[in-house]
Design an enzyme around this catalytic site. Structure first.
Site, PDB file in Angstrom:
ATOM      1  N   ASP A  88       9.769   1.162   4.932  1.00 18.00           N
ATOM      2  CA  ASP A  88      10.701   0.014   5.385  1.00 18.00           C
ATOM      3  C   ASP A  88      10.950   1.035   6.521  1.00 18.00           C
ATOM      4  O   ASP A  88      11.509   1.033   7.885  1.00 18.00           O
ATOM      5  CB  ASP A  88      11.382  -0.609   4.792  1.00 18.00           C
ATOM      6  CG  ASP A  88      10.885  -1.631   4.249  1.00 18.00           C
ATOM      7  OD1 ASP A  88       9.575  -1.760   4.053  1.00 18.00           O
ATOM      8  OD2 ASP A  88      11.479  -2.601   3.027  1.00 18.00           O
TER       9      ASP A  88
ATOM     10  N   GLU B 201      17.088   2.934  -1.447  1.00 17.13           N
ATOM     11  CA  GLU B 201      17.287   2.240  -2.129  1.00 17.13           C
ATOM     12  C   GLU B 201      16.417   2.504  -3.524  1.00 17.13           C
ATOM     13  O   GLU B 201      16.120   2.310  -4.615  1.00 17.13           O
ATOM     14  CB  GLU B 201      15.569   1.946  -1.668  1.00 17.13           C
ATOM     15  CG  GLU B 201      15.641   0.706  -1.571  1.00 17.13           C
ATOM     16  CD  GLU B 201      16.125  -0.639  -0.399  1.00 17.13           C
ATOM     17  OE1 GLU B 201      15.376  -1.228  -0.960  1.00 17.13           O
ATOM     18  OE2 GLU B 201      15.868  -0.211   0.885  1.00 17.13           O
TER      19      GLU B 201
ATOM     20  N   SER C 240      16.441  -5.888   6.236  1.00 20.35           N
ATOM     21  CA  SER C 240      17.577  -5.351   7.011  1.00 20.35           C
ATOM     22  C   SER C 240      18.331  -4.347   5.791  1.00 20.35           C
ATOM     23  O   SER C 240      19.257  -3.709   6.331  1.00 20.35           O
ATOM     24  CB  SER C 240      18.560  -6.797   6.499  1.00 20.35           C
ATOM     25  OG  SER C 240      18.360  -7.111   5.369  1.00 20.35           O
ATOM     26  N   SER C 241      17.547  -3.865   4.693  1.00 20.57           N
ATOM     27  CA  SER C 241      17.849  -2.797   3.649  1.00 20.57           C
ATOM     28  C   SER C 241      17.527  -1.344   4.857  1.00 20.57           C
ATOM     29  O   SER C 241      18.451  -0.905   4.593  1.00 20.57           O
ATOM     30  CB  SER C 241      17.341  -3.477   2.420  1.00 20.57           C
ATOM     31  OG  SER C 241      16.101  -2.940   2.934  1.00 20.57           O
TER      32      SER C 241
ATOM     33  N   THR D  20       1.046  -1.383  -0.417  1.00 19.86           N
ATOM     34  CA  THR D  20      -0.243  -0.250  -0.087  1.00 19.86           C
ATOM     35  C   THR D  20       0.779   1.089  -0.332  1.00 19.86           C
ATOM     36  O   THR D  20       0.351   2.732  -0.491  1.00 19.86           O
ATOM     37  CB  THR D  20      -0.851  -0.191   1.387  1.00 19.86           C
ATOM     38  OG1 THR D  20      -0.041  -0.396   2.460  1.00 19.86           O
ATOM     39  CG2 THR D  20      -2.370  -1.044   0.878  1.00 19.86           C
ATOM     40  N   ASP D  21       2.283   1.152   0.316  1.00 17.31           N
ATOM     41  CA  ASP D  21       2.837   2.385   0.741  1.00 17.31           C
ATOM     42  C   ASP D  21       3.247   3.769  -0.202  1.00 17.31           C
ATOM     43  O   ASP D  21       2.813   4.458  -1.066  1.00 17.31           O
ATOM     44  CB  ASP D  21       4.220   2.417   1.195  1.00 17.31           C
ATOM     45  CG  ASP D  21       5.127   0.747   0.835  1.00 17.31           C
ATOM     46  OD1 ASP D  21       3.795   0.434   0.021  1.00 17.31           O
ATOM     47  OD2 ASP D  21       6.352   0.312   1.222  1.00 17.31           O
TER      48      ASP D  21
ATOM     49  N   LEU E  17      11.995  -9.152   7.046  1.00 17.96           N
ATOM     50  CA  LEU E  17      12.448  -8.221   8.129  1.00 17.96           C
ATOM     51  C   LEU E  17      13.135  -6.559   8.286  1.00 17.96           C
ATOM     52  O   LEU E  17      13.353  -5.410   8.320  1.00 17.96           O
ATOM     53  CB  LEU E  17      13.480  -8.746   9.060  1.00 17.96           C
ATOM     54  CG  LEU E  17      12.601 -10.122   9.244  1.00 17.96           C
ATOM     55  CD1 LEU E  17      13.335 -10.167  10.360  1.00 17.96           C
ATOM     56  CD2 LEU E  17      10.893  -9.968   9.785  1.00 17.96           C
TER      57      LEU E  17
END
Length: 384
Positions: free
Chosen positions: A175, A163, A130-131, A37-38, A128
């Site tokens: 994230d 990113e 990590s990036s 959704t982001d 999870l």
């Protein structure tokens, strides 16, 4: 956490011959609900977890940028100047390098030469993020190194810019936003259009269990980008900028204009945004049973409509929702592999988790890693 800074200072000093000037840390995150959704301008809920990535850094006078990971202690040396994208075994450098490249876009001075060391207790490729943890811990380290300050909102945006524009993943703000604004015992709510950030209390007794399948979690290989493209195509056909502006009635009225897969992707996003709102209401009422139903419904939508699940993830969700003391379960992260998150009561324990893992191993030939975690605080500079 208390021992993390002195440990990393010792390791950095042993590797580089002098202590770091700063140590920073950013957590991984659980995508609680709000799958894809982001970048569609919608809302999302996430939880920063009590595991993450830490960075130690010190300046160098010769302008070279040297990187190392505590897991192998191999020092990778790069020249200063404009960062260049790395490949192969050096690909992980693209996250801190992308942050360096983003600094000037936000009116900040890029760091010159430095020695840099990371350590992490986050499993890679488990959904999870990590990036994002690496991006935010790097951003805070570079700010400390250069004596600059930036609003937390900008630190989060720098991570996303890295990113999107350097690593090449068209992710939204979820994230980085959760890693940046996380708080223990609270979920992070993000209106991604703003973006706007707030927190929602997590009812007492709720626990997270993560089942990492170790199946492929590759977002840069085109699957993530294809879903992004489909969502943008649906928004254009509906005459809106982003799917957050569309209603289910509008989508149904335009069904004949859309390819079947594009329709399904849009249906998932529009209904998922509604599920986020319903989850916030249920959390405020401390109704974890209702929250669990919404989490499982989110997974079914990912499975059937957005098609970013896998047989491994579906199997785990099926097993978990039939297990006592599990409120609900869903894939967490971008999908296409990775991990499943289960929301449980305190009565769910390691013995039950092992039984689920054993049934998975019987089906697929290898056990998933099981991680029991809790909410944690967001990105920070670790002071002495």
């Amino acid at each position: 956490m208390k021992q993390l800074r002195p440990q990393l200072v010792r390791e950095f000093t042993a590797l580089y011959g002098r202590p770091p000037v700063a140590v920073t840390r950013a957590p991984g995150r659980v995508e609680f609900i709000g799958n894809h959704t982001d970048y569609n301008g919608g809302t999302v809920l996430g939880a920063a977890i009590a595991r993450g990535v830490a960075v130690a850094i010190a300046p160098r006078a010769d302008g070279r940028r040297r990187f190392a990971d505590l897991r192998d202690r191999r020092v990778l040396s790069l020249p200063g100047g404009k960062p260049k994208k790395q490949t192969g075994a050096r690909s992980w450098l693209n996250y801190p390098l992308g942050v360096i490249a983003a600094f000037t876009k936000f009116g900040l001075k890029a760091p010159a030469g430095f020695d840099y060391l990371i350590t992490s207790d986050l499993p890679i490729g488990a959904g999870l993020s990590s990036s994002a943890a690496l991006e935010l811990s790097s951003a805070l380290a570079f700010l400390e190194l250069t004596g600059q300050k930036a609003p937390r909102e900008d630190v989060v945006k720098i991570g996303r810019h890295a990113e999107n524009h350097f690593v090449g993943v068209p992710c939204g703000i979820l994230d980085q936003g959760v890693s940046g604004f996380g708080q223990k015992d609270r979920l992070v709510w993000i209106d991604c259009r703003g973006p706007k950030f707030a927190t929602v209390p997590m009812p007492a007794g709720a626990q997270f269990w993560i089942f990492n399948t170790h199946t492929k979690h590759a977002l840069v290989d085109g699957l993530y980008a294809a879903r992004h493209k489909a969502c943008m195509a649906a928004a254009k056909a509906l005459g809106v900028t982003l799917l957050a502006d569309a209603t289910l009635a509008q989508l149904n009225a335009a069904r004949e204009k859309l390819k079947p897969d594009v329709f399904k992707r849009a249906q998932h996003v529009i209904e998922e945004i509604a599920r986020v709102a319903a989850t916030v209401k249920a959390l405020k009422k401390k109704d974890l049973t209702a929250v669990g139903r919404l989490l499982t419904a989110s997974h079914r939508s990912s499975q059937m409509l957005f098609e970013n699940s896998t047989p491994e993830l579906d199997f785990l969700v099926d097993e978990l929702v039939e297990t006592s003391h599990v409120y609900g379960a869903r894939l967490t992260g971008g999908g296409f592999g990775g991990a499943v998150m289960a929301l449980t009561s305190a009565e769910f324990g390691a013995a039950q988790a092992r039984k689920v893992a054993a049934r998975y191993a019987k089906q697929f030939g290898a056990k998933p890693d099981v991680l029991h975690t809790e909410t944690g605080d967001g990105a920070t500079v670790l002071r002495a």
